[in-house]
Write a protein that holds these residues in place. Structure first.
Motif, PDB file in Angstrom:
ATOM      1  N   LYS A  30      28.436  -3.762   5.629  1.00 18.14           N
ATOM      2  CA  LYS A  30      28.250  -2.605   4.745  1.00 18.14           C
ATOM      3  C   LYS A  30      26.923  -2.655   3.995  1.00 18.14           C
ATOM      4  O   LYS A  30      26.827  -2.275   2.826  1.00 18.14           O
ATOM      5  N   SER A  31      25.877  -3.122   4.699  1.00 11.70           N
ATOM      6  CA  SER A  31      24.548  -3.198   4.088  1.00 11.70           C
ATOM      7  C   SER A  31      24.042  -1.815   3.710  1.00 11.70           C
ATOM      8  O   SER A  31      24.292  -0.831   4.414  1.00 11.70           O
ATOM      9  N   GLN A  32      23.332  -1.783   2.624  1.00 10.81           N
ATOM     10  CA  GLN A  32      22.635  -0.591   2.166  1.00 10.81           C
ATOM     11  C   GLN A  32      21.193  -0.999   1.908  1.00 10.81           C
ATOM     12  O   GLN A  32      20.938  -2.018   1.251  1.00 10.81           O
ATOM     13  N   PHE A  33      20.250  -0.220   2.452  1.00 14.03           N
ATOM     14  CA  PHE A  33      18.830  -0.534   2.331  1.00 14.03           C
ATOM     15  C   PHE A  33      18.127   0.465   1.429  1.00 14.03           C
ATOM     16  O   PHE A  33      18.445   1.653   1.443  1.00 14.03           O
ATOM     17  N   GLU A  34      17.150  -0.049   0.698  1.00 11.13           N
ATOM     18  CA  GLU A  34      16.240   0.785  -0.087  1.00 11.13           C
ATOM     19  C   GLU A  34      14.832   0.255   0.141  1.00 11.13           C
ATOM     20  O   GLU A  34      14.575  -0.935  -0.078  1.00 11.13           O
ATOM     21  N   ILE A  35      13.933   1.112   0.582  1.00  8.97           N
ATOM     22  CA  ILE A  35      12.543   0.710   0.786  1.00  8.97           C
ATOM     23  C   ILE A  35      11.840   0.654  -0.570  1.00  8.97           C
ATOM     24  O   ILE A  35      11.835   1.623  -1.314  1.00  8.97           O
ATOM     25  N   LEU A  36      11.256  -0.511  -0.870  1.00  3.04           N
ATOM     26  CA  LEU A  36      10.557  -0.707  -2.139  1.00  3.04           C
ATOM     27  C   LEU A  36       9.045  -0.581  -1.994  1.00  3.04           C
ATOM     28  O   LEU A  36       8.354  -0.292  -2.968  1.00  3.04           O
ATOM     29  N   GLY A  37       8.531  -0.818  -0.796  1.00  2.00           N
ATOM     30  CA  GLY A  37       7.097  -0.735  -0.554  1.00  2.00           C
ATOM     31  C   GLY A  37       6.802  -1.058   0.894  1.00  2.00           C
ATOM     32  O   GLY A  37       7.677  -1.535   1.629  1.00  2.00           O
ATOM     33  N   ASN A  38       5.585  -0.792   1.321  1.00  2.00           N
ATOM     34  CA  ASN A  38       5.213  -1.065   2.703  1.00  2.00           C
ATOM     35  C   ASN A  38       3.703  -1.076   2.840  1.00  2.00           C
ATOM     36  O   ASN A  38       2.987  -0.580   1.978  1.00  2.00           O
ATOM     37  N   ARG A  39       3.267  -1.676   3.953  1.00  2.00           N
ATOM     38  CA  ARG A  39       1.851  -1.605   4.325  1.00  2.00           C
ATOM     39  C   ARG A  39       1.741  -1.755   5.829  1.00  2.00           C
ATOM     40  O   ARG A  39       2.552  -2.417   6.470  1.00  2.00           O
ATOM     41  N   LYS A  40       0.741  -1.127   6.375  1.00  2.00           N
ATOM     42  CA  LYS A  40       0.461  -1.217   7.805  1.00  2.00           C
ATOM     43  C   LYS A  40      -0.293  -2.510   8.056  1.00  2.00           C
ATOM     44  O   LYS A  40      -1.253  -2.822   7.349  1.00  2.00           O
ATOM     45  N   THR A  41       0.167  -3.292   9.052  1.00  2.00           N
ATOM     46  CA  THR A  41      -0.466  -4.577   9.326  1.00  2.00           C
ATOM     47  C   THR A  41      -1.295  -4.573  10.602  1.00  2.00           C
ATOM     48  O   THR A  41      -2.128  -5.442  10.801  1.00  2.00           O
TER      49      THR A  41
ATOM     50  N   ASN B 271       0.794  -1.231   0.000  1.00  2.00           N
ATOM     51  CA  ASN B 271       0.000   0.000   0.000  1.00  2.00           C
ATOM     52  C   ASN B 271       0.826   1.280   0.000  1.00  2.00           C
ATOM     53  O   ASN B 271       0.340   2.325  -0.360  1.00  2.00           O
ATOM     54  N   ASN B 272       2.076   1.208   0.469  1.00  2.00           N
ATOM     55  CA  ASN B 272       2.950   2.376   0.557  1.00  2.00           C
ATOM     56  C   ASN B 272       2.345   3.494   1.395  1.00  2.00           C
ATOM     57  O   ASN B 272       2.214   4.633   0.956  1.00  2.00           O
ATOM     58  N   VAL B 273       1.983   3.166   2.630  1.00  2.00           N
ATOM     59  CA  VAL B 273       1.494   4.161   3.582  1.00  2.00           C
ATOM     60  C   VAL B 273       2.673   4.924   4.164  1.00  2.00           C
ATOM     61  O   VAL B 273       3.820   4.495   4.060  1.00  2.00           O
ATOM     62  N   LYS B 274       2.383   6.052   4.781  1.00  2.00           N
ATOM     63  CA  LYS B 274       3.441   6.834   5.425  1.00  2.00           C
ATOM     64  C   LYS B 274       4.012   6.029   6.590  1.00  2.00           C
ATOM     65  O   LYS B 274       3.292   5.584   7.471  1.00  2.00           O
ATOM     66  N   LEU B 275       5.315   5.830   6.569  1.00  2.00           N
ATOM     67  CA  LEU B 275       5.991   5.064   7.613  1.00  2.00           C
ATOM     68  C   LEU B 275       6.327   5.933   8.810  1.00  2.00           C
ATOM     69  O   LEU B 275       6.598   7.129   8.658  1.00  2.00           O
ATOM     70  N   PRO B 276       6.356   5.337   9.995  1.00  2.00           N
ATOM     71  CA  PRO B 276       6.862   6.073  11.157  1.00  2.00           C
ATOM     72  C   PRO B 276       8.322   6.469  10.920  1.00  2.00           C
ATOM     73  O   PRO B 276       9.087   5.729  10.287  1.00  2.00           O
ATOM     74  N   GLU B 277       8.699   7.609  11.413  1.00  2.00           N
ATOM     75  CA  GLU B 277      10.062   8.119  11.217  1.00  2.00           C
ATOM     76  C   GLU B 277      11.118   7.129  11.704  1.00  2.00           C
ATOM     77  O   GLU B 277      12.196   7.026  11.120  1.00  2.00           O
ATOM     78  N   ILE B 278      10.829   6.370  12.744  1.00  2.00           N
ATOM     79  CA  ILE B 278      11.799   5.429  13.302  1.00  2.00           C
ATOM     80  C   ILE B 278      12.209   4.371  12.268  1.00  2.00           C
ATOM     81  O   ILE B 278      13.358   3.942  12.231  1.00  2.00           O
TER      82      ILE B 278
END
Length: 110
Positions: A60-71, A2-9
């Motif tokens: 040396k991990s690098q993360f990229e957020i591809l999508g999200n949803r609130k569960t 759904n790509n909802v707004k994520l918490p800043e944390i």
């Protein structure tokens, strides 16, 4: 997803990993947080800092957020792309937030 707004944390979790800021990274967690990495359990900040050193920032991990949803009211499923000297690929991470801190992360197989 759904790509909802994520918490800043959660955004800070990605930001501090990418910046290799271990001190800031570990302070994102509650004292008794639990990280489940495909069934390997890390309990508490010290144990999570060891995971971070050996599996995350230490690789040396690098993360990229591809999508999200609130569960639920305090949980989010986030699809993350990982690159670095360890695991490379995409997969879901389920975050549970208590107050303004991460109380648990479950790293799930894709």
């Amino acid at each position: 997803m759904n790509n909802v707004k994520l918490p800043e944390i959660i955004n800070q979790f990605v930001e501090y990993t990418n910046a290799r800021s271990s001190k800031d990274f570990i302070n994102l967690f509650t004292e008794n947080a639990v990280l489940n990495d495909w069934g390997r359990i890390f309990k508490g900040r010290y144990s999570i800092s060891e995971w971070n050193k050996n599996e995350n920032i230490g690789k040396k991990s690098q993360f990229e957020i591809l999508g999200n949803r609130k569960t639920s009211s305090n949980s989010w499923l986030v699809q993350i792309k990982v690159t670095g000297d360890g695991f490379n690929g995409t997969g879901p991470m389920e975050f549970t937030i208590v107050g303004n801190l991460i109380s648990s992360i479950k790293i799930l197989p894709d």
